[in-house]
Structures are given as C-alpha cells and as structure tokens.
Design a protein around this motif. Structure first.
Motif, short mmCIF file in Angstrom:
data_model
loop_
_atom_site.label_atom_id
_atom_site.label_comp_id
_atom_site.label_asym_id
_atom_site.label_seq_id
_atom_site.Cartn_x
_atom_site.Cartn_y
_atom_site.Cartn_z
N ASN A 21 0.70 -1.23 0.09
CA ASN A 21 0.07 -0.01 0.07
C ASN A 21 0.75 1.14 0.01
OD1 ASN A 21 0.91 -0.35 2.66
ND2 ASN A 21 -0.99 0.41 3.53
N GLY A 22 2.01 1.07 -0.36
CA GLY A 22 3.00 2.21 -0.34
C GLY A 22 3.76 2.21 -1.56
N GLY A 23 4.01 2.95 -2.70
CA GLY A 23 4.85 2.69 -3.65
C GLY A 23 6.19 2.74 -3.63
N GLY A 24 6.78 3.53 -2.66
CA GLY A 24 7.97 3.60 -2.33
C GLY A 24 8.49 2.24 -1.82
N PHE A 25 7.97 1.58 -0.94
CA PHE A 25 8.28 0.46 -0.32
C PHE A 25 8.25 -0.56 -1.21
CE2 PHE A 25 8.82 0.28 4.05
CZ PHE A 25 8.71 1.83 4.78
N GLY A 26 7.36 -0.65 -2.25
CA GLY A 26 7.43 -1.55 -3.33
C GLY A 26 8.54 -1.27 -4.23
N ILE A 27 8.89 -0.37 -4.40
CA ILE A 27 10.25 -0.04 -5.20
C ILE A 27 11.19 -0.71 -4.58
CG2 ILE A 27 11.76 1.72 -6.23
CD1 ILE A 27 9.10 3.30 -6.53
N LYS B 231 0.10 -4.89 -11.46
CA LYS B 231 1.09 -5.46 -12.12
C LYS B 231 2.08 -5.71 -10.91
CE LYS B 231 2.20 -1.25 -14.17
NZ LYS B 231 3.03 -0.40 -15.04
N ASN B 232 3.31 -5.60 -10.97
CA ASN B 232 4.19 -6.17 -10.01
C ASN B 232 5.27 -5.10 -9.59
OD1 ASN B 232 5.29 -7.59 -8.00
ND2 ASN B 232 6.09 -9.24 -9.13
N PRO B 233 5.22 -4.58 -8.38
CA PRO B 233 4.40 -4.58 -7.66
C PRO B 233 3.01 -4.08 -7.70
CG PRO B 233 6.33 -3.34 -6.63
CD PRO B 233 6.22 -3.35 -8.29
N SER C 50 11.41 -4.25 -4.77
CA SER C 50 11.86 -4.72 -6.07
C SER C 50 13.22 -4.65 -6.33
CB SER C 50 11.12 -3.64 -7.22
OG SER C 50 9.58 -3.80 -6.92
N ILE D 211 -3.25 -0.38 -10.28
CA ILE D 211 -3.11 -0.85 -11.59
C ILE D 211 -2.39 -2.27 -11.19
CG2 ILE D 211 -1.10 -0.71 -13.66
CD1 ILE D 211 -1.40 2.47 -12.75
N LEU E 270 10.78 -10.92 -10.22
CA LEU E 270 9.53 -10.41 -10.13
C LEU E 270 8.78 -11.08 -10.97
CD1 LEU E 270 10.90 -7.56 -8.83
CD2 LEU E 270 8.81 -6.55 -9.26
N ASP F 175 0.27 -2.02 -6.34
CA ASP F 175 0.26 -0.94 -5.31
C ASP F 175 -1.28 -0.76 -4.90
OD1 ASP F 175 0.31 1.48 -3.74
OD2 ASP F 175 1.50 2.55 -5.17
N GLU G 135 5.45 -12.23 -13.27
CA GLU G 135 4.37 -11.72 -14.08
C GLU G 135 3.31 -12.60 -13.78
OE1 GLU G 135 6.00 -10.91 -17.95
OE2 GLU G 135 7.67 -10.22 -17.18
#
Lengths: 442, 442
Positions: B298-304, B339-341, B307, B337, B317, B343, B319
């Motif tokens: 639920n946090g884009g930065g953490f997902g990055i 995808k992976n992650p 990754s 959206i 990662l 978000d 697909e």
C-alpha cells in the motif's frame, strides 16, 4: 517556501472522523485555520466556509484535500483569493497517467506565480512550529520529537513510516516534506530551502528520480549540511516499479551514483541503513580525526563480528599505544588481555568498562570507539553503567551496541536519553560509523 | 549426549544470589539436583554435599562452576563417583593460553571415557525439557518459547544475546549448546546429536573456527535439516580477534565458505541476517517451487525498494498471468494498476489486500508473495487485517513487511501469533526469502 504560514485554509475539511479532510483540520487547530466545505456550517467547532473566497482574512496557505474532479476549480478559487501557497493532497494525477489535469494546474502556477506542493502527497510536517498537514492521525503515525533532521521524500508513505519509526528511537526531526508528483516544487527547491533553515542540520532524501539532474547537482554541491540519500529504483525491477509509482524515470543506477558522489551526498543502499545513517549524523556532534576504531566488549564473539564488520567497511582496528595499554592492563584483571578488541569478559563490571573507555579516549592512536555490551550478564549493573558511562566526556565518536530483549532495550533508551548513540547489531553501528567517517575524512 | 539426564550435581553451588553457582542451581530446581559445596549445609532449601562423592545417588551430569584452581580435582572426584557427563562452566583455560590445565582434563576424558562440554561455556539449554545450565538469570536473559530451532554457539555470550532477542519475537528454540573451548565435545558432535533430535528442525551454528574440517564436512553433508551458519572471523581483523577469543584459528574465509557450500550449509554474513534466516526456516512450512515473487503493497516507495532488494538477491519479479490480472483488476478500484508490485494505494482497505493475496496465491506464475503493509494509513483496520489475512490458507510462502512504531509492532505480534512471518524492512524479508529459496531450489 510554504512553511512560514499563519492563516491556513483547509479545503475539503470534513466533519467525519477518519476522513482525510477531518484529520488535517484537526492537526492544524493550533494554527489560525479556516475549514472550507460547502455542505457544513461548523467543523471541529470552527466556522466553515463554502469557498476560500468567503474567508474574511488573508490566507497564506491552502491545503487542498478534495476529490480530483474539484481540484482545478478549487485552485482557480485560490488564485482569485490571491492565495500563493497550495498543498494538493489529492492523488490520481500523473502517477496514474493523468497528465492533462497536471498540465492545467501548471498553467495556473505560471500565470498566478503559485508555489504548489504535490499533488499526490502528504504535504508538510514542521515539528518545531507544529505545522502538520499529514492526513495520517497521531494514533497511526506517531510524530517524532522536534530535532535536527529534515526529511524530503518523494514517497509519502515511506517518509511517514520512517517518522513513525523515528518516534520510537528518540530521533528528532525538524521538517518533513512529502512532495508527491512534484508538479511545481521539487526535491531541489526543498533542498535549497533547507540549506538555510536554522533548525535543519542533517538532510535525508528519498527519491525515485530527478527531473533536473544538473540543477540538483549544483544545489546539492553548494550545501554544507550532510545529505543522506536513498534512491528507489536502482535495479531493472525497481526502475520499472518507480515508473508506475511517481512516474519517475529512475534511470541508470550508476549515473545517479555518480551524481550523488559528485554532489558530496552520502548514499544509503538499504532502507534500514538510511535510518541508521540519519541517526549517527543527527546525534554525533564530534567530527572524526581518522578511521582507527577501538572495540571494547564483554563478549568475545561480538568483538569478532564487529572486527569483521569494521574491516569490510574499510575502517581500521586501532592499535593502542603502549602506555595506555600498560595503564589499562594494570587497572583490569589479569585475565583481560588488552588488545583490539578489548574483551572485558563475561563477568565484566561497570568499573572495567569505565576504565577502558576513559583510557581509550585518551589514546592518540584511537579515533573512535565501539562499545559492545551484552546486557545479559548479571555482573553488570545496567543502571550504574548508564550513569557512569554517560558521565564521561566523550571527546571522540563513541557508539554503543546492545543486543537483546527488554534489558537491552531499557539500557538503549536510558543511554539515548543521555545523548549516547546506540544500535542493536555491531554491523549497523559499523555501517553508520563508516558513512560518518568517510563523509568527514573525504 | 549430555542432555538425557535425571540426576544432576551442581558443583560450586552458592548461597549468594548473583553468583554463577546460585543461578545455575536455581535454574535446575525442577530437576533432581544436588548442590555441592563444602562450606554450606543447605542451598535453596536443598541439602548440600561437600563432594560429589558424598551424594547418595547415581549422577548423570555434573555442572562444574568452581574457581579454576579447583577444576581438576573436582573432575577427578567426578571420575571416582563414575559421573560420565560433565559441563565445565569455569573459564581461564585455553582461551587465555592456559593449555596445560586443558591437557590434564583431556587425559581424564580419555582415561575415564567422559563426555565434557566446555570449559569456558554456558552449557546447555533445553527448552522442551527445561534443562537449563545457563548462569544468566531469566531477568537478564529471557528464555524463548520451546520451538524447533537448535543453536550451537562457540560464543556463549552471542548465543545468549540471540536467545534473548528471540524471546521477544516469538521465535521458538529446542536446544542451545554453548560449548566454549571444545576440549572434548565440539560442533561436529553436537551437529550429529541434533541431526536425530526430534524437536530440532532447524540448526543455527555460530563458529569461529573448526578443529576438524573434514569430519565436520562429512557430518554436515549427511544432515537433511537446514543448517544456517554464521562464521566469526571472516576478515584479517576478525581472525586476529577470534584467535584471542576461543583460541580458534579462524583461517581463510574463502576456505570456510567453500566447506560450508560443499556441506550444503546456508551461510549468513551478518548477525542480523543470521537471526532473520533462522526465523524463516523455523516458521515457513512450505517449500518454494520457484523464485518468482509477487509484491503486494500500500506504499509505492516500499514496493520499489522491495523490487530493488529482490533483484539484488537474485530473485525474480513474478509476472501474473492474464486471467488473474484481469480478475484482480476487476475486483480492485480503477486507480489500482495490477502489475508487480501491485500498489493498493494509500487508501488500501483490508478487502483489497484480501482480494490481492487470494488471487495471487492462485496464480501459477507466482511462487511466493511479499506483502508490504504501511500501518500508518487510517483506511486499514489493522485488527481486521490480521483476522482476515491470517484466515487465508497460505499455500505458497508469504512474508509480511511492516515498518513503524507501536501500531506496526502490534500488527507484527498479532500476525506472528497466527503463524504468519513478519519483518521490519523489505530488505530483511528479501534476504531471508532468498536464503530459503536457494536452499530448496539448489
């Protein structure tokens, strides 16, 4: 920048607890604040206005937290009211490909000379001035104490989690800026502002991409305060993810690394490192004179692991001079062999630690000290340890490593209260110390 | 080995709280225990004996905690009494160059066919049988719950600190053996014992040096249980320190690395990693089928950052296949959206997490899931999250990452109680997962 504000309008203020517009208003009640919402008369005992245009005062800052379809018209109203500073909390813009709406706002920014933070952001938290536009209530995100770190984060959530974590570790913050899509104000603008901010001594920066690398480099190079940067998207996988997060072209990691190096920035590679490095720069007030480290421990294994970590980090195990070695050997029991690490053994007392720390501080062959404490041993009176050790004048960088459960955590807290710096694992202290030393010795 | 004991003598038992011989006796009061001390009549309400020879019962194990000058004669008395198993807590032997005394004990070991653990050790902790010779009282070293990890540590203090830390994180242990100078019983003997111990499913090993590499390799290779090893002394500095700690010739790091690899061991490079890797092997009961990981956040930065960590760790990662992508896209709001992650955005609800986790678990293109949760967001009902998410049947490895202060810690604890596995930072979860996957896919 937006921070020096007296009169604030909260557009999209809400009566309903849990709503973003409710939390933000509540957090700003200590300021002169005006709720704006056409369908409410009063919110949180404040008179509510249908439009910013109806507010009978000059407004320094509007915080906009309305559904996306209303954002443009609200900004237009702000312009009509001659409000120059706007924080747009609302998301659903460039980060999901909605560039049209951002373009329209950009035109307004240009035409009316606005300063806009966001959209898709948390806004601003000024711990000293108690200016707080974060829609995450205190219950969820515990605010840290006022302090000397300012954090700029392209990711609001990540910044928020770090603040929350910091609140637990007595790490003090000056300002936090979550600038989201950087439609107008970007990381470089905020850096520039913080460079002359008196409360800010250390700057932390989380970014996924730079819109203008040259401008950033020029600004960062001119700043004398330490800047610690964590870059999201240093791999192919991370770069892809960054593109869909804030629409950032995260670009080639090595290019960024080069820019950071040229700018004199300290790059953290992991989130946990970022946090630890911010901590050491925030708390350590003594500049190192070299990278020769003395380890003092009451556990041999910990000393070995710390030695390994030091060497891997490019630091050097100090060799104490012969006179202080003799002095210390005389003071300590015969079974303690004075070398590096000095292992005070499992039955180490506070006195042994005291003698060791004082002697090593006076040794010109040592630049910094790592004090490892296994709080599990019954011979060590931990309250007395905190009292006696924190009374020593630390004229060199000294870091403490204390691993364990309740007792260990208690000692850490007590030492931190006395302005000592503590870590849970040797490698964490060493990583932070390495970053600190290489920054000042470069 | 020494563990299956009924009648225990504590030689050097003490009346005085805080003394090693007092703590050990106290910890063994749940067993049939005989204090030995010529100058006391009763200790802790137990009749005290002047010598082991006076005890009117067959003794299975003697725990020796007397000053070094008495150790030899005590062991001689044990031999006369026909005690075969001895733990020598006392230090001051080989680790400080006192090899003569060790030689004498070795002769006795040979002559009387003794099994000796130590000297210079903490001895044994069996959490299931409540056999506890550790002289660090509960107040200082909180014992972890009974569980499936067994820890062998050349450094008692380090092992103790890890147990203490583990007690806080609901990490369960079967047995802990601190074998000190390994005069007789060494890491290989203990490994062999643990290989057939029913309570032990995961083995952790801290060593500074091996006395007999070939024997170790042969034994370790034959063991099917995962063995995680942390080696102290992997650098020149660390090797020097190890030599003065347990007298170990830590040797060339790359040689050890080769031996560990050949033996199928999982090597941790840092103390904190060691702990996290033990955790995943202890708790995760599902073997991975591949290394394609799906991130839900639920946090884009953490997902990055997650990754980035995944790619650096050599993981992939995932697909998601098109049908589950479509399914999930239909279930989630348009702004998410898939995808992976994935978000789930700052206003993510428990339902979104639930739908995402269930859908991804069913996707054949995904081998494991990393669920990142920013507990700061008010839209997420954390109690409900724990309830609903832990009710899902996790048929693939699923790890949770939750960063923050009180709320975050609460959620972690609640999830752990439901047998979910949590970490504080994305990179920690990824490192543990990487070790886990490469062990089973090799």
């Amino acid at each position: 920048m937006v921070l020096d504000t007296k009169h604030i309008a909260v557009v999209g203020a809400s009566r309903h607890k849990g709503k973003i517009g409710h939390t933000i208003l509540k957090q700003l009640l200590n300021k002169i604040v005006y709720p704006v919402n056409p369908s409410a008369k009063n919110i949180l005992k404040k008179k509510c206005y249908a439009s910013v245009k109806d507010i009978p005062a000059k407004i320094d800052l509007a915080v906009v937290a309305v559904p996306i379809q209303f954002v443009i018209s609200i900004i237009e109203e702000c312009c009509q009211k001659n409000i120059k500073n706007i924080i747009i909390i609302t998301s659903g813009f460039g980060e999901i490909g909605n560039i049209e709406e951002e373009k329209k706002i950009k035109e307004l920014v240009k035409k009316y000379e606005l300063t806009v933070i966001g959209p898709n952001c948390l806004g601003i938290l000024d711990l000293h001035e108690k200016l707080d536009t974060l829609f995450l209530p205190e219950d969820n995100l515990h605010r840290p104490d006022p302090g000397n770190i300012s954090l700029i984060s392209q990711s609001g959530a990540l910044g928020g989690a770090l603040l929350d974590l910091a609140s637990q570790q007595r790490l003090g913050f000056a300002k936090f800026v979550s600038y989201g899509n950087a439609l107008d104000v970007n990381e470089t603008d905020i850096l520039e502002f913080l460079s002359s901010d008196k409360k800010t001594e250390v700057i932390g920066l989380y970014i996924e991409g730079l819109k203008n690398g040259k401008e950033f480099l020029k600004t960062a190079q001119a700043i004398k305060k330490p800047i610690i940067v964590l870059k999201g998207g240093t791999t192919v996988a991370g770069t892809k993810a960054a593109l869909s997060h804030t629409g950032s072209l995260a670009g080639d990691a090595s290019v960024y690394e080069g820019v950071f190096k040229q700018a004199g920035l300290i790059q953290a590679n992991l989130l946990s490192d970022f946090f630890k490095i911010l901590k050491i720069f925030s708390k350590l007030k003594i500049k190192p004179e070299g990278k020769r480290i003395q380890i003092i421990t009451n556990g041999g294994g910990f000393g070995i692991l710390a030695s390994d970590a030091l060497e891997k980090q490019g630091l050097i195990l100090a060799e104490m001079n012969s006179s202080s070695t003799k002095d210390l050997q005389r003071l300590l029991p015969q079974t303690v062999i004075v070398k590096n690490p000095v292992d005070l053994l499992g039955d180490a007392t506070v006195e042994r630690y005291e003698q060791a720390v004082i002697t090593v501080l006076d040794d010109k062959n040592v630049d910094a000290i790592l004090v490892l404490v296994l709080a599990q041993t019954p011979s060590l009176d931990l309250n007395d340890f905190v009292k006696k050790i924190s009374a020593i004048k630390m004229k060199k960088p000294v870091l403490f490593v204390i691993t364990g459960n309740k007792k260990a955590k208690q000692v850490c807290r007590s030492l931190e209260k006395k302005n000592m710096i503590t870590f849970s694992f040797p490698e964490q202290a060493v990583k932070a110390l390495g970053a600190y030393i290489s920054h000042y010795l470069k």
